[in-house]
Design an enzyme around this catalytic site. Structure first.
Site, short mmCIF file in Angstrom:
data_model
loop_
_atom_site.label_atom_id
_atom_site.label_comp_id
_atom_site.label_asym_id
_atom_site.label_seq_id
_atom_site.Cartn_x
_atom_site.Cartn_y
_atom_site.Cartn_z
N ASN A 1 -27.01 12.28 18.46
CA ASN A 1 -26.83 13.55 17.76
C ASN A 1 -25.97 14.54 18.52
O ASN A 1 -25.71 15.65 18.04
CB ASN A 1 -28.21 14.16 17.44
CG ASN A 1 -28.90 13.34 16.35
OD1 ASN A 1 -28.29 12.44 15.76
ND2 ASN A 1 -30.17 13.61 16.13
N CYS B 1 -30.89 11.58 1.66
CA CYS B 1 -31.33 10.33 2.29
C CYS B 1 -32.84 10.26 2.08
O CYS B 1 -33.44 11.13 1.46
CB CYS B 1 -30.96 10.31 3.77
SG CYS B 1 -31.94 11.42 4.75
N ARG C 1 -31.30 17.02 1.98
CA ARG C 1 -30.22 17.29 2.94
C ARG C 1 -29.10 18.15 2.34
O ARG C 1 -27.95 17.73 2.27
CB ARG C 1 -29.67 15.99 3.52
CG ARG C 1 -30.69 14.96 3.96
CD ARG C 1 -31.54 15.39 5.14
NE ARG C 1 -30.84 15.55 6.37
CZ ARG C 1 -30.63 14.57 7.27
NH1 ARG C 1 -31.03 13.36 6.99
NH2 ARG C 1 -30.00 14.81 8.39
N ASP D 1 -37.42 14.74 14.91
CA ASP D 1 -36.95 13.37 15.19
C ASP D 1 -37.92 12.59 16.06
O ASP D 1 -37.73 11.40 16.27
CB ASP D 1 -35.57 13.38 15.85
CG ASP D 1 -34.51 13.84 14.88
OD1 ASP D 1 -33.39 14.13 15.32
OD2 ASP D 1 -34.81 13.95 13.67
N ARG E 1 -28.68 2.42 13.94
CA ARG E 1 -27.90 3.66 13.89
C ARG E 1 -28.18 4.52 15.12
O ARG E 1 -27.34 5.30 15.54
CB ARG E 1 -28.25 4.45 12.63
CG ARG E 1 -27.89 3.73 11.34
CD ARG E 1 -28.12 4.60 10.15
NE ARG E 1 -27.43 5.88 10.35
CZ ARG E 1 -27.62 6.95 9.59
NH1 ARG E 1 -28.48 6.89 8.60
NH2 ARG E 1 -26.96 8.06 9.82
C1 EPZ Z 1 -29.53 16.96 12.52
O1 EPZ Z 1 -29.42 16.78 11.12
C2 EPZ Z 1 -29.83 15.59 13.09
N1 EPZ Z 1 -28.72 14.68 12.79
C3 EPZ Z 1 -31.13 15.05 12.52
O2 EPZ Z 1 -31.42 13.82 13.17
C4 EPZ Z 1 -32.25 16.04 12.84
O3 EPZ Z 1 -33.45 15.59 12.25
C5 EPZ Z 1 -31.89 17.43 12.31
O4 EPZ Z 1 -30.62 17.85 12.85
C6 EPZ Z 1 -32.94 18.47 12.68
O5 EPZ Z 1 -33.09 18.51 14.06
C7 EPZ Z 1 -27.60 14.74 13.54
O6 EPZ Z 1 -27.49 15.55 14.44
C8 EPZ Z 1 -26.53 13.76 13.20
P1 EPZ Z 1 -30.35 20.41 9.72
P2 EPZ Z 1 -28.90 18.02 10.19
O7 EPZ Z 1 -29.10 20.86 9.06
O8 EPZ Z 1 -27.85 18.76 10.89
C9 EPZ Z 1 -32.11 22.25 5.75
C10 EPZ Z 1 -32.06 11.57 13.37
O9 EPZ Z 1 -33.11 10.96 13.11
N2 EPZ Z 1 -30.71 22.62 5.47
O10 EPZ Z 1 -30.87 21.15 10.89
O11 EPZ Z 1 -28.62 17.48 8.84
C11 EPZ Z 1 -32.33 20.76 5.51
O12 EPZ Z 1 -32.67 20.54 4.16
C12 EPZ Z 1 -31.52 12.62 12.41
O13 EPZ Z 1 -31.39 11.42 14.42
C13 EPZ Z 1 -30.44 23.45 4.39
O14 EPZ Z 1 -31.35 23.86 3.66
O15 EPZ Z 1 -30.23 18.88 10.12
C14 EPZ Z 1 -33.47 20.42 6.41
O16 EPZ Z 1 -34.68 20.73 5.75
C15 EPZ Z 1 -32.38 12.76 11.16
N3 EPZ Z 1 -29.15 23.77 4.12
C16 EPZ Z 1 -33.31 21.39 7.58
O17 EPZ Z 1 -32.38 22.39 7.15
C17 EPZ Z 1 -28.11 23.34 4.90
O18 EPZ Z 1 -26.94 23.70 4.61
C18 EPZ Z 1 -32.78 20.74 8.84
O19 EPZ Z 1 -31.48 20.31 8.57
C19 EPZ Z 1 -28.40 22.51 6.00
C20 EPZ Z 1 -29.70 22.16 6.27
#
Ligand code: EPZ
Length: 422
Positions: free
Chosen positions: A24, A120, A125, A308, A400
């Protein structure tokens, strides 16, 4: 299709395990390599994971040279010259994290087209926070036929993020490095991977303050140059082995693990009665499962307990005698591993965002299906403490985010093998 087979029940893990560079962290770092117009960027300590190959292809699709020397875990990127505006659908559709190339392409070219990432299994997401932030910086965003098109010369803005989204913070921070003026991101994400990205961008000549806090201030510059950067250690891989050691009454040194990146997890392990010690070479975890106490855990954005690590930690809760509670506040559908663990004899109830886990009952090995990356790791860990044979399929999820996971567990004493069955 490969399968992992575990003979579990009496596993006690012991020894030293090494961890890789963070998945990440390296994915947004690769997106950042699009930004420099002078020189090349070298990333070291790059983990060999399928998501890295996918992101390499996304960046190559922009007519950027990407050389992955797997033998030395090094990637060299040359983004000098013109780069294309459109990220290739075939790769972006494979991995939703590709969305973080949107900000860099837009900042560099004034125009970008990236396909809309799907949801997913763990949640829908959405990317509304990414798009709202870019619009605040002057981008005109349209969504048509599954594609997002963004255009315009970006300017600084003060943006309050409704949620400290990791991806949105990364996209907006990268876009702001080349915008006209100052951008302030409030309620920004604070994960160690955000800090790692800010370090690379700063090495490239960006002006960033507050990385790791909830207020990020980025002052735009005219251009960025290449840099060299070592990818930060993977705190989730490290945490996965900490949990594996704790649930098998093990004694394991997780080499080069960083205590401050895993504070919330370590606090919970210690609360349960696990012995965790910071040593010169990393973090040592020792435990006697019979003495561990059940706990309540709530996942939160960093510095809260990482979502995570939720699935893996429920495997530990399943082993510990008594009723533990896991509350998942970040994603709306991240308990699917518990359905599979039920096949192994786990008693648990799920009430919306809360799972009650009645731990300590003996578990039996079974064939189980992994639904997502961290669920795969959780099911393998559960197999270690379940009597008999556990077979975990659909390992594309596991590959992954984990490099040679079964080999590392075998080296620690697990009776585990990976077979390919075409
Ligand atoms: C990152 O995903 C990580 N992936 C995820 O890891 C991790 O679970 C997540 O951050 C939270 O820590 C990578 O870094 C590649 P978010 P990301 O945007 O950026 C909401 C793994 O297992 N949200 O912080 O997609 C969303 O719905 C993966 O390694 C909005 O509402 O996470 C979620 O509920 C899984 N609007 C929450 O925020 C947006 O525009 C967290 O999402 C964006 C997000």
């Amino acid at each position: 299709m490969d399968k992992i087979i575990i003979e579990g029940g009496k596993t006690r893990l012991s020894g030293t395990v090494t961890i890789e560079g963070a998945k990440n962290a390296v994915l947004p770092l690769l997106a950042a390599t699009i930004l420099p117009t002078e020189g090349t960027t070298t990333l070291t300590n790059v983990p060999i994971l399928s998501d890295v190959f996918t992101m390499n292809n996304v960046v190559r699709g922009l007519d950027v040279a990407v050389d992955f020397q797997e033998s030395t875990n090094t990637i060299v990127v040359d983004a000098q010259g013109e780069i294309l505006d459109e990220a290739p659908y075939e790769y972006v559709s494979q991995m939703r994290a590709s969305i973080v190339v949107l900000g860099p392409i837009l900042a560099r070219n004034g125009h970008a087209k990236v396909s809309m990432p799907g949801g997913c299994t763990i949640g829908s997401r959405p990317i509304d926070l990414h798009l709202k932030g870019l619009e605040a910086m002057g981008a005109k965003i349209t969504q048509l036929g599954g594609d997002i098109t963004a255009s315009g010369q970006l300017h600084g803005a003060r943006i309050y993020m409704d949620f400290p989204s990791v991806g949105a913070t990364q996209n907006l921070m990268m876009a702001a490095t080349l915008a006209d003026g100052v951008t302030v991101l409030e309620n920004a994400a604070r994960e160690p991977e955000i800090v790692d990205l800010a370090i690379l961008l700063t090495k490239m000549g960006a002006k960033i303050k507050g990385a790791g806090t909830e207020v990020l201030t980025i002052t735009g510059v005219d251009k960025l140059h290449g840099a060299e950067h070592q990818v930060v250690q993977d705190r989730i891989e490290a945490g996965t082995f900490m949990v594996a050691a704790a649930m098998t009454s093990g004694d394991v040194l997780i080499k080069d693990a960083i205590w401050e990146h895993n504070r919330p997890l370590l606090a919970k392990l210690i609360e349960m009665g696990v012995e965790a010690r910071e040593e010169a070479e990393g973090i040592r975890i020792k435990s006697d499962l019979s003495t561990l106490k059940p706990v309540t855990v709530k996942t939160l954005p960093h510095p809260g307990f990482p979502t995570d690590m939720q699935a893996q930690f429920t495997a530990l809760m399943a082993a510990v005698n008594g009723e533990s509670t896991m509350i998942e506040t970040v994603f709306e559908n991240r308990f699917q591993h518990l359905e599979e663990m039920r096949r192994m004899g786990l008693h648990s109830e799920i009430l919306r965002d809360t799972a009650l886990i009645h731990g300590g009952n003996p578990l039996q090995g079974a064939p189980v299906m992994s639904t997502d990356l961290r669920a795969s790791a959780a099911l393998i860990l559960t197999g270690l403490i379940s009597e008999g044979k556990t077979v975990v399929g659909k390992l594309t999820h596991l590959d992954r985010g984990y490099y040679r996971f079964h080999e590392k567990l075998a080296q620690l004493g697990a009776n585990i093998q990976r077979i390919s069955e075409d």
